[in-house]
Design an enzyme around this catalytic site. Structure first.
Site, mmCIF file in Angstrom:
data_model
loop_
_atom_site.group_PDB
_atom_site.id
_atom_site.type_symbol
_atom_site.label_atom_id
_atom_site.label_comp_id
_atom_site.label_asym_id
_atom_site.label_seq_id
_atom_site.Cartn_x
_atom_site.Cartn_y
_atom_site.Cartn_z
ATOM 1 N N ASN A 1 -8.657 -1.326 4.106
ATOM 2 C CA ASN A 1 -8.392 -2.150 2.897
ATOM 3 C C ASN A 1 -7.298 -2.707 2.434
ATOM 4 O OD1 ASN A 1 -6.582 0.657 3.799
ATOM 5 N ND2 ASN A 1 -6.651 1.300 0.821
ATOM 6 N N ASP A 2 -6.377 -2.468 3.597
ATOM 7 C CA ASP A 2 -5.531 -3.613 2.747
ATOM 8 C C ASP A 2 -5.831 -5.216 3.332
ATOM 9 O OD1 ASP A 2 -3.986 -1.002 1.935
ATOM 10 O OD2 ASP A 2 -3.229 -1.096 4.102
ATOM 11 N N THR B 1 -0.545 4.680 1.012
ATOM 12 C CA THR B 1 -0.270 6.139 2.373
ATOM 13 C C THR B 1 -0.428 4.769 4.148
ATOM 14 O OG1 THR B 1 -1.913 7.090 0.575
ATOM 15 C CG2 THR B 1 -2.083 7.333 2.936
ATOM 16 N N GLY C 1 -5.026 3.472 -3.777
ATOM 17 C CA GLY C 1 -6.131 4.106 -3.992
ATOM 18 C C GLY C 1 -6.118 5.459 -4.600
ATOM 19 N N ASP C 2 -4.331 5.540 -4.402
ATOM 20 C CA ASP C 2 -4.914 7.454 -4.259
ATOM 21 C C ASP C 2 -4.580 7.532 -6.281
ATOM 22 O OD1 ASP C 2 -4.672 8.108 -2.564
ATOM 23 O OD2 ASP C 2 -2.181 8.985 -2.256
ATOM 24 N N ASP D 1 1.161 -1.370 0.493
ATOM 25 C CA ASP D 1 0.132 -0.306 -0.078
ATOM 26 C C ASP D 1 0.781 1.159 -0.188
ATOM 27 O OD1 ASP D 1 -2.187 1.843 0.368
ATOM 28 O OD2 ASP D 1 -1.430 1.256 2.623
#
Length: 1156
Positions: free
Chosen positions: A804-805, A382, A660-661, A380
């Site tokens: 979300n991970d 962030t 997700g960025d 990931d």
């Protein structure tokens, strides 16, 4: 199906037979022994040895005493049972601690203290501040205004920020009246127990009136009551039926590649054992037919035993004699080694983060060696590569940019030092900003600047908390929101408090109360959030913030020129790796607003199609907005990220970033942390909106990287797994000249992950050194990991810090959680955890490599010593008429694996190092053998089997030849069975001990103690068991009386031991020496360098600092880690109202009278 719960009606609720006791333990004092033994004998190896023990009880079959199998089996079962018992005792203690907590329960019209385990469904209980929620409760009333309560859900989802719940008005009116609560007559019809934490459906019927219940009315077990003096709740679900316990399901069991290989090898060993026994039983039949009849005169067969039956019984006898080819202590030893190496990770001070008091933790103890075989890392961005601590760095207001430029330039800066916010008594002292011109613009009364910060102070879901008078603390759902609201606070627009109907803001010293008309909540599809407020002057305004692409589509055409300027600023911010949002507003007509509110109320109460109807209303009102500007928030890289990534790349580990960025932000972070480099040949971008377009872009990139490659991927189909039942497909790696990277967005990735495109995607991205997937969902993260696992047959690692991970972490072979700013969800689902990404370098290059090296050495040595031991029996069979007689003393057979060779190999497997940690960092290429599985594989297993066969030949025939027809000095014959048995077993133990010494790189006091101590123990035990005293006590159990005195005092015996050792060891030494000269491995080269530089002062091996690259042509890097849900609470009058400070006389001298 629905459940009915009646308040304060014990008889009615008794039909559920529910109580609130929980049980996480597996056994009790009566079930432990049978259940534990049942579980242990489900293991193939343990069941096999139980079968052997039964065979040894049959006199016609067994040539060994029963204790030769019973003692090792009992030791193995006892060790495992002790470990299981210890774990279960800890579970019992935890259960007892929780079940014996006390809570106040309303019984017979008064509050009484009851233990948690005695609480029943339908009871009404009272909770006080900072208490844990006892069971799943329907909130009835609370001490707070509007019947609100604030809870912390860290134990449920890892989130530490406060969440708000609200009771129904009909129950909230009871307050803390015991009389009203005791006579409360309500019935709840609700869904049956389930594990959905965010959903609840039910109705409460009071006096014939039904009221709808949802998740915001329920307090779940595992939450903690905060900032609330008291509340009352009705127990809906207790104990195992609570959502917390329903979520305590079994974690997916992960097994290492070595585990799978061991299963295949053990199965092959069983087949090999059966083959050897079959050969020997056939030989026995032949021998009985040709030679056996000559011995029947003085060794008559038992009645009814023919030659064929004798051969059949001999087969099972040799199954017993040769059983050591399947090592009984293998699995227990492997678990001990893994547990020990897990402790080394837990105890590593160099992976301890003092700032948060967070040590590294091996949450799973069965995957250590797989850390030394990682080929792909999925990370990931962030909170994993970055700190997830947001700072408001820059902004663009009405076409003018403010803030410090990351390149060292300053834009619109009047003075070269930090902004002084002392003029604002409510400013946050920790807030830092560099541009004085923005403060001057705000204080001069610029209307656009005021509207900009007013929007930031109003459009959010932050909850204010005041622990001390005048000291504001914001509880933000995401770090982004906290940074933006704090920025508005410092520039004079202080978000002060909120009620469900209003928001209070201190605007440049004046208190202004806005009526909150509606909240248009954020979600991942809308990618924006809006609030509609009415000012004290009656002016209604919509304020909106969100992604640039989303907001730009909804702007009034008159904003086109301002939009171009703002876009340039966004590109500049994205070039600096900043996270951006665009702000806009819209003034609303009162007549239209009244009509829209009616439709909004109808849509929000609709039972069907609610979300679709609300989305249509949101789309209708969020258009023709006026652009205000943009914000730029910095999410700084964690310390050491570029260096860590560079080291891992040198170890030939491919790193993929799944985030997700937005593409531009992820790309620039990629350059910042050294995943992307300017010297790369090309960075491909896949952003097509159709399946055909994605295919063309992937093929174009592949042809550029490898022009000569075939159009169709090379897929090798094979079978693997136990009994070769599993079908595998492997996409072959293709050679690429140069370094490439690829960026692919979530929309394109959705097409690429379809079945007809997934091989093209995998083939192309695996040619790249770096892959960055942007705008991906949690499901897509897991799908990417599963795709690589399926077609590359490589070991994968996923690392992240947020909820979300979790799917990605569970999908990978190894899951690593970072305990960061997004809660503990990732850590709770992970196999290993620590506080900083940079510790991943040490976890893999040091602990992972050492664990893999140690486990492979253990397995090689373990199989070698057992095969050598067993093969000597095989050769001896040709000299004993295939009668299943053992070549060794029975006590030596019993103690060989459990005493004489167990501790030395454990010391080797826990403490050995080929090089120390500093050399591991200096030469990350040392990691490559683990990725290629060079140290232990089927080929390595065959090689050690051949070596064992050779060693057993030497160990049998050299001692046999040395004492054959040999006499002592006094003329007596020494070639008796007992002397040869002692001779052979002494040679065996010395040879395997020397082999262990050759395999030991790193000598410690423990290694020396165990190796030499085991040899000393052998001679001590041998002399004791072969002594006259023991023989007198138990003559049948210790028949080798005096053998050691008659054998080990002969010079030719010791010379033969030396000769045997040399013949076994010299070929191994010669092979290793020649291999190092002709084909030295990276390990050989580094070990030689270590030896040469042993006295040389160690120089710092830190790789050069990564150069930060800024690309000013990139688009804005929108990212917003907000989540849906809080807006619903606001619009339904359940949002947080600031809790009144006990001293309500709080006044601020700089605040003007309230507007109304």
């Amino acid at each position: 199906l629905y459940d009915n719960v009646c308040a304060v009606d014990v008889k009615a609720n008794n039909r559920f037979n529910y109580n609130n006791a929980i049980r996480t333990s597996k056994y009790n004092i009566f079930t432990f022994l049978p259940l534990n033994l049942f579980e242990q004998f489900r293991r193939l190896a343990n069941a096999y040895f139980l079968f052997l023990l039964i065979l040894q009880m049959i006199p016609q079959v067994s040539s060994l005493s029963w204790f030769t199998t019973a003692v090792p089996l009992a030791i193995v079962l006892s060790i495992t049972a002790a470990k299981d018992a210890s774990d279960d005792i800890n579970r019992h203690k935890c259960d007892k601690q929780v079940n014996n907590r006390e809570v106040e329960v309303l019984i017979d019209g008064e509050l009484k203290k009851e233990k948690w385990m005695d609480v029943q469904v339908g009871d009404i209980i009272k909770l006080e501040n900072n208490e844990f929620v006892t069971a799943d409760l329907l909130l009835l009333s609370s001490s707070e205004p509007l019947n609100l309560v604030y809870v912390e859900t860290a134990e449920l989802d890892g989130e530490t920020n406060l969440k708000v719940k609200q009771a129904l008005t009909v129950t909230g009116e009871m307050g803390d009246s015991i009389e009203a609560l005791a006579t409360f007559n309500g019935e709840v019809l609700c869904e049956p127990p389930n594990n959905c934490l965010d959903k609840f459906k039910g109705t409460l019927t009071v006096n014939g009136q039904a009221y709808s219940l949802d998740n915001d009315r329920v307090l779940l077990r595992g939450c903690t009551l905060r900032n609330t003096e008291w509340c009352f709740g009705l127990v809906l679900f207790g104990g195992p039926d609570t959502k917390l316990m329903q979520n305590c399901g079994k974690t997916v069991f992960k097994r290492t590649s070595i585990d799978h290989l061991m299963n295949i090898l053990v199965l092959a060993i069983f087949g090999f054992l059966a083959t050897m026994c079959a050969i020997l039983s056939i030989c026995n039949a032949i021998w009985e037919a040709n030679e056996g009849s000559a011995f029947t005169m003085f060794l008559p067969r038992e009645p009814g035993v023919s030659g064929s039956l004798s051969s059949f019984l001999t087969f099972w006898s040799y199954v017993i004699v040769l059983n050591t080819v399947v090592p009984i202590s293998l699995y227990v030893s492997v678990e001990i080694i893994r547990l020990g190496n897990s402790f080394f990770i837990d105890w590593d001070r160099k992976m301890y983060y003092p700032k948060n008091n967070t040590p590294a933790q091996a949450r799973t103890t069965t995957l250590n060696e797989e850390l030394g075989q990682i080929k792909y890392i999925f990370s990931d961005k962030t909170g994993t590569l970055t700190q997830n601590i947001m700072t408001f760095n820059k902004c663009s207001i009405n076409g003018k940019a403010y803030g410090k430029n990351n390149r060292g330039e300053r834009v619109h800066i009047l003075k070269d030092f930090l902004v002084d916010f002392s003029w604002n008594q409510l400013a946050d002292s920790k807030f830092i900003f560099h541009d004085h011109s923005l403060v001057e613009t705000v204080r001069e009364g610029n209307p656009e600047a005021h509207a900009f910060f007013r929007l930031l102070a109003l459009c959010h879901t932050v909850m204010p908390e005041e622990k001390k008078e005048g000291e504001l603390i914001y509880q933000a759902q995401s770090p982004d929101e906290g940074a933006l609201v704090t920025a508005a606070r410092n520039f004079g627009f202080v978000f002060r408090s909120r009620t469900p109907e209003s928001i209070t803001v201190i605007e440049m010293g004046r208190k202004v109360v806005y009526e909150l008309v509606a909240v248009l909540d954020f979600n991942n599809i809308r990618k924006r959030m809006s609030v509609i407020v009415r000012s004290p002057k009656g002016k209604t305004t919509l304020y909106c913030k969100g992604a640039d692409t989303i907001i730009y589509e909804r702007l009034h055409p008159s904003c086109s020129n301002l939009m171009k300027v703002t876009t340039d600023h966004l590109n500049m911010y994205a070039g600096d790796g900043l996270r951006t949002l665009v702000l806009a507003f819209k003034n609303l007509e009162e007549n239209y607003m009244e009509e829209w509110r009616k439709r909004h109320n109808e849509a929000s109460t609709a039972m069907e199609g609610r979300e679709e109807r609300l989305e249509e209303l949101y789309e209708e009102i969020e258009k023709d907005m006026t652009l205000l500007g943009a914000t730029a928030v910095e999410d700084k890289l964690q310390d050491g990220v570029p260096q860590t990534i560079e080291q891992l790349a040198k170890a030939d580990i491919k790193i993929w970033v799944l985030t997700g960025d937005k593409q531009e932000t992820a790309e620039n972070i990629g350059y910042s942390c050294n995943i992307l480099r300017e010297e790369m040949n090309e960075v491909f971008i896949v952003a097509a909106n159709t399946a055909g377009g994605v295919r063309r872009e992937l093929q174009s990139a592949r042809r550029k990287m490898c022009p000569d490659a075939a159009e169709e991927p090379s897929v090798i189909k094979a079978r693997a797994g136990l009994f070769w039942l599993k079908k595998t497909e492997t996409v072959q790696d293709e050679k690429v000249n140069g370094e490439y990277a690829m960026l692919i967005n979530g929309h394109s990735l959705a097409f690429a992950l379809e079945e007809d495109l997934e091989l093209e995607l995998l083939r192309t991205v695996c040619m790249c050194q770096t892959v960055i997937c942007c705008r991906v969902t949690p499901l897509q993260k897991a799908q990417v990991v599963q795709l690589v696992k399926k077609y590359k047959q490589a070991v994968t690692l996923a690392i992240g810090d947020g909820a979300n991970d979790v799917s990605m972490i569970k999908a990978a072979h190894i899951g690593v959680g970072i305990s960061g700013q997004e809660g503990m969800q990732a850590v709770l689902s992970s196999d290993f955890s620590f506080a900083q990404f940079r510790y991943l370098e040490r976890l893999l290059l040091v602990h992972g490599r050492w664990s893999y090296l140690r486990m492979c050495k253990f397995l090689r040595y373990f199989f070698y010593k057992n095969f050598t031991f067993t093969f000597v029996h095989f050769w001896y069979a040709f000299f004993c008429g295939f009668s299943a007689q053992t070549v060794y003393d029975e006590w030596f057979i019993t103690l060989y694996n459990t005493v004489y060779t167990s501790l030395p190999v454990l010391a080797l497997s826990l403490f050995d190092q080929d090089v120390n940690d500093r050399w591991s960092f200096q030469h990350p290429q040392l990691y490559a053998p683990g990725q290629q599985n060079l140290y232990f594989s089927k080929k390595a297993f065959v090689n050690l089997t051949v070596l064992s066969c050779y060693s057993s030949l030497v160990l049998f025939f050299v001692p046999w030849a040395a004492i054959h027809d040999t006499v002592r000095d006094d003329g007596k014959d020494i070639a008796d069975y007992q002397s040869f048995a002692l001779f052979a077993q002494t040679c065996l133990l010395i040879v395997v001990s020397i082999q262990m010494c050759l395999d030991t790189y790193h000598w410690t006091a423990v290694n020396n103690l165990f190796i030499w101590g085991s040899l000393a123990a052998y001679f001590a035990v041998t002399f004791t068991m072969y002594s006259n005293g023991i023989f007198v006590i138990l003559p049948s159990a210790f028949p080798f009386v005096g053998t050691e005195r008659n054998t080990l005092n002969l010079p030719n015996v010791w010379l033969t031991i030396v000769l045997t050792s040399l013949l076994c060891i010299l070929p191994v030494v010669a092979y290793r020496f020649i291999s190092m000269q002709i084909r030295p491995t990276i390990n050989d080269k580094v070990v030689q360098e270590v030896l040469r530089d042993k006295k040389h002062t160690y120089l710092s091996t830190k790789p050069p600092q990564a150069i930060k690259v800024f690309l000013i042509t990139r688009r804005s890097g929108y990212a917003f880690s907000h989540s849906k849900g809080y807006g619903d609470l606001v619009t339904s009058q359940r949002f947080l109202m600031m809790r009144p400070v006990k001293s309500q006389a709080m006044q601020f001298s700089h605040i003007a009278p309230t507007e109304s």
